[in-house]
Design a protein around this motif. Structure first.
Motif, PDB file in Angstrom:
ATOM      1  N   LYS A   2      81.859  56.888  32.385  1.00 48.34           N
ATOM      2  CA  LYS A   2      82.418  57.213  32.996  1.00 48.34           C
ATOM      3  C   LYS A   2      81.610  57.085  34.215  1.00 48.34           C
ATOM      4  O   LYS A   2      81.498  56.672  35.381  1.00 48.34           O
ATOM      5  CB  LYS A   2      83.908  58.318  33.402  1.00 48.34           C
ATOM      6  CG  LYS A   2      84.045  58.080  34.917  1.00 48.34           C
ATOM      7  CD  LYS A   2      85.413  58.932  34.358  1.00 48.34           C
ATOM      8  CE  LYS A   2      86.306  59.125  36.056  1.00 48.34           C
ATOM      9  NZ  LYS A   2      87.459  59.699  35.878  1.00 48.34           N
ATOM     10  N   ALA A   3      80.566  57.945  33.707  1.00 48.92           N
ATOM     11  CA  ALA A   3      79.951  58.655  34.375  1.00 48.92           C
ATOM     12  C   ALA A   3      78.414  57.650  34.871  1.00 48.92           C
ATOM     13  O   ALA A   3      77.984  57.375  36.436  1.00 48.92           O
ATOM     14  CB  ALA A   3      78.883  59.691  33.514  1.00 48.92           C
ATOM     15  N   ILE A   4      78.248  56.723  33.703  1.00 53.42           N
ATOM     16  CA  ILE A   4      77.353  55.631  33.755  1.00 53.42           C
ATOM     17  C   ILE A   4      77.996  54.956  35.029  1.00 53.42           C
ATOM     18  O   ILE A   4      77.069  54.043  36.226  1.00 53.42           O
ATOM     19  CB  ILE A   4      76.569  55.251  32.885  1.00 53.42           C
ATOM     20  CG1 ILE A   4      76.650  56.063  31.842  1.00 53.42           C
ATOM     21  CG2 ILE A   4      76.633  53.822  32.380  1.00 53.42           C
ATOM     22  CD1 ILE A   4      75.631  55.507  29.813  1.00 53.42           C
ATOM     23  N   LEU A   5      79.339  54.651  35.134  1.00 53.58           N
ATOM     24  CA  LEU A   5      79.789  52.976  35.869  1.00 53.58           C
ATOM     25  C   LEU A   5      79.944  54.264  37.206  1.00 53.58           C
ATOM     26  O   LEU A   5      79.570  53.111  38.212  1.00 53.58           O
ATOM     27  CB  LEU A   5      81.391  53.378  35.241  1.00 53.58           C
ATOM     28  CG  LEU A   5      80.722  52.179  34.096  1.00 53.58           C
ATOM     29  CD1 LEU A   5      82.492  51.862  34.184  1.00 53.58           C
ATOM     30  CD2 LEU A   5      80.567  50.907  34.344  1.00 53.58           C
ATOM     31  N   SER A   6      80.223  54.750  37.056  1.00 55.12           N
ATOM     32  CA  SER A   6      80.091  55.699  38.788  1.00 55.12           C
ATOM     33  C   SER A   6      78.708  55.871  39.320  1.00 55.12           C
ATOM     34  O   SER A   6      78.125  55.506  40.149  1.00 55.12           O
ATOM     35  CB  SER A   6      80.288  57.399  38.305  1.00 55.12           C
ATOM     36  OG  SER A   6      79.556  57.820  37.761  1.00 55.12           O
ATOM     37  N   GLY A   7      77.773  56.200  38.670  1.00 55.70           N
ATOM     38  CA  GLY A   7      76.006  56.024  38.432  1.00 55.70           C
ATOM     39  C   GLY A   7      75.825  54.403  39.585  1.00 55.70           C
ATOM     40  O   GLY A   7      75.171  54.462  40.209  1.00 55.70           O
ATOM     41  N   ILE A   8      76.205  53.341  38.803  1.00 59.20           N
ATOM     42  CA  ILE A   8      75.932  51.901  38.761  1.00 59.20           C
ATOM     43  C   ILE A   8      76.453  52.059  39.804  1.00 59.20           C
ATOM     44  O   ILE A   8      75.938  51.620  40.981  1.00 59.20           O
ATOM     45  CB  ILE A   8      76.732  51.322  37.748  1.00 59.20           C
ATOM     46  CG1 ILE A   8      75.304  51.490  36.719  1.00 59.20           C
ATOM     47  CG2 ILE A   8      76.335  49.890  38.971  1.00 59.20           C
ATOM     48  CD1 ILE A   8      75.667  50.660  35.681  1.00 59.20           C
ATOM     49  N   SER A   9      77.454  51.837  40.456  1.00 57.38           N
ATOM     50  CA  SER A   9      78.384  51.865  41.705  1.00 57.38           C
ATOM     51  C   SER A   9      77.928  52.072  42.712  1.00 57.38           C
ATOM     52  O   SER A   9      77.862  51.850  44.246  1.00 57.38           O
ATOM     53  CB  SER A   9      80.132  51.975  41.672  1.00 57.38           C
ATOM     54  OG  SER A   9      80.335  53.309  42.280  1.00 57.38           O
ATOM     55  N   ARG A  10      77.383  54.007  42.569  1.00 57.94           N
ATOM     56  CA  ARG A  10      76.400  54.488  43.872  1.00 57.94           C
ATOM     57  C   ARG A  10      75.344  53.553  44.122  1.00 57.94           C
ATOM     58  O   ARG A  10      74.979  53.706  45.335  1.00 57.94           O
ATOM     59  CB  ARG A  10      77.017  56.184  43.253  1.00 57.94           C
ATOM     60  CG  ARG A  10      77.855  56.961  43.494  1.00 57.94           C
ATOM     61  CD  ARG A  10      77.122  58.738  43.793  1.00 57.94           C
ATOM     62  NE  ARG A  10      76.201  58.265  42.253  1.00 57.94           N
ATOM     63  CZ  ARG A  10      76.911  59.320  41.571  1.00 57.94           C
ATOM     64  NH1 ARG A  10      78.104  59.047  41.137  1.00 57.94           N
ATOM     65  NH2 ARG A  10      75.930  59.593  40.345  1.00 57.94           N
ATOM     66  N   GLU A  11      74.481  53.640  43.191  1.00 54.24           N
ATOM     67  CA  GLU A  11      73.174  52.805  43.291  1.00 54.24           C
ATOM     68  C   GLU A  11      73.443  51.413  43.647  1.00 54.24           C
ATOM     69  O   GLU A  11      72.589  51.223  44.796  1.00 54.24           O
ATOM     70  CB  GLU A  11      72.378  52.879  41.903  1.00 54.24           C
ATOM     71  CG  GLU A  11      71.444  52.214  42.116  1.00 54.24           C
ATOM     72  CD  GLU A  11      69.775  52.586  40.653  1.00 54.24           C
ATOM     73  OE1 GLU A  11      69.315  51.912  40.961  1.00 54.24           O
ATOM     74  OE2 GLU A  11      70.562  53.947  40.997  1.00 54.24           O
TER      75      GLU A  11
END
Length: 69
Positions: A2-11
């Motif tokens: 979940k943290a990876i996906l939220s980081g990708i969406s932020r970037e």
């Protein structure tokens, strides 16, 4: 994960949610709710102009309207 996906969406960014278009029934309701004085006449003209020209809210707000009343 979940943290990876939220980081990708932020970037990468996320597409903004689209808003529903204004329908003629909503325009009629807005026109019926305006006052019958000169200010109301001006407001109805702005609403109709915005609907006819398919203007966005920001484009309507950017119009330079002067109160001649």
């Amino acid at each position: 994960m979940k943290a990876i996906l939220s980081g990708i969406s932020r970037e990468k960014g996320v597409a903004p949610a689209k808003k529903a278009a204004l329908t003629i029934d909503l325009v009629r309701a807005a026109l019926a709710a305006t006052a019958t004085d000169l200010h109301g006449l001006r407001d109805r003209a702005v609403v109709l102009h915005g609907f006819h020209a398919a203007l966005r809210r920001s484009e309507l707000a950017a119009l330079h309207l002067e109160d001649q009343i």
